[in-house]
Design a protein around this motif. Sequence first.
Motif, mmCIF file in Angstrom:
data_model
loop_
_atom_site.group_PDB
_atom_site.id
_atom_site.type_symbol
_atom_site.label_atom_id
_atom_site.label_comp_id
_atom_site.label_asym_id
_atom_site.label_seq_id
_atom_site.Cartn_x
_atom_site.Cartn_y
_atom_site.Cartn_z
ATOM 1 N N TRP A 9 0.824 -1.203 0.000
ATOM 2 C CA TRP A 9 0.000 0.000 0.000
ATOM 3 C C TRP A 9 0.860 1.255 0.000
ATOM 4 C CZ3 TRP A 9 -4.630 0.777 -1.522
ATOM 5 C CH2 TRP A 9 -5.607 -0.215 -1.390
ATOM 6 N N ARG A 10 1.974 1.229 0.744
ATOM 7 C CA ARG A 10 2.866 2.392 0.764
ATOM 8 C C ARG A 10 3.437 2.656 -0.625
ATOM 9 N NH1 ARG A 10 4.454 0.447 5.960
ATOM 10 N NH2 ARG A 10 6.144 -0.760 5.012
ATOM 11 N N ALA A 13 0.583 4.085 -2.772
ATOM 12 C CA ALA A 13 0.285 5.460 -2.355
ATOM 13 C C ALA A 13 1.376 6.421 -2.797
ATOM 14 C CB ALA A 13 0.108 5.518 -0.834
ATOM 15 N N LEU A 16 1.078 7.049 -6.541
ATOM 16 C CA LEU A 16 -0.007 7.993 -6.828
ATOM 17 C C LEU A 16 0.412 9.425 -6.499
ATOM 18 C CD1 LEU A 16 -3.038 5.957 -5.449
ATOM 19 C CD2 LEU A 16 -2.541 6.452 -7.838
ATOM 20 N N ARG A 17 1.103 9.585 -5.385
ATOM 21 C CA ARG A 17 1.588 10.911 -4.998
ATOM 22 C C ARG A 17 2.597 11.445 -6.006
ATOM 23 N NH1 ARG A 17 5.009 12.059 0.570
ATOM 24 N NH2 ARG A 17 4.999 14.359 0.499
ATOM 25 N N THR A 180 8.549 3.293 -5.389
ATOM 26 C CA THR A 180 7.278 3.377 -6.094
ATOM 27 C C THR A 180 6.797 1.982 -6.470
ATOM 28 O OG1 THR A 180 8.459 3.686 -8.174
ATOM 29 C CG2 THR A 180 7.801 5.674 -6.984
#
Length: 230
Positions: A9-10, A13, A16-17, A180
Amino acid sequence: MGWLGPEEWRAVALSLRVSFWATLVALPLGLFTAYALARWRFPGKQLLNGLVHLPLILPPVVTGYLLLAVLGTRAPLGAFLQDLGITFAFRWTGAALAAGIMGFPLMVRAMRLSIEAVDTRLEEAAATLGASRGVVFATVTLPLILPGVLTGAILAFAKAMGEFGATITFVSNIPGQTQTLPSAIYAFLQVPGGEAAALRLVLVAVAVAMSALLLSEWLSQRVARRIAGT
């Protein structure tokens, strides 16, 4: 939430960032560059066009190395920016920069094709009524090319989500900081038992890429219908 683990998930996320900021920051420059290439005549236009598309031709690792050579902490420019509190190397901001550069050619090309498809007589008609260039662009050109602008942004975002070579070369693969989605897939494949996690992230990457392609295709059709007047 249970489908992906915390580390996965990190990575998603962070991707996406990184992709969001890479696309957002590149968008104004991409639109300006596309307009210049589509409408203006100036010395060095072909050189600019070549530089814009260079990241598509060069191996991504070369792009990452060049970024490291210019913006690394030991490089003159990188050291100067670091003194100002701006650091790109081995930071998520560097990942966004690398991803933005790799997606920039796709963004510019989509916008340029959209601008070139606009009938200039519409802009000339608005100008004869006394509208300034800025007003003509905002009220005539921009609405007509908006689907193309969105298409370019979506393609750049998808490219940023999948960028690996330039990113890992410039900012490494630090979990929770610069790891990523593609970097996480690579890392999981290097450890025993990591294939399942890598597969889950691959499915996420495929879903994002397919969604972006379908959306960009739909917007491209909108552009064609709008310009044709149907």
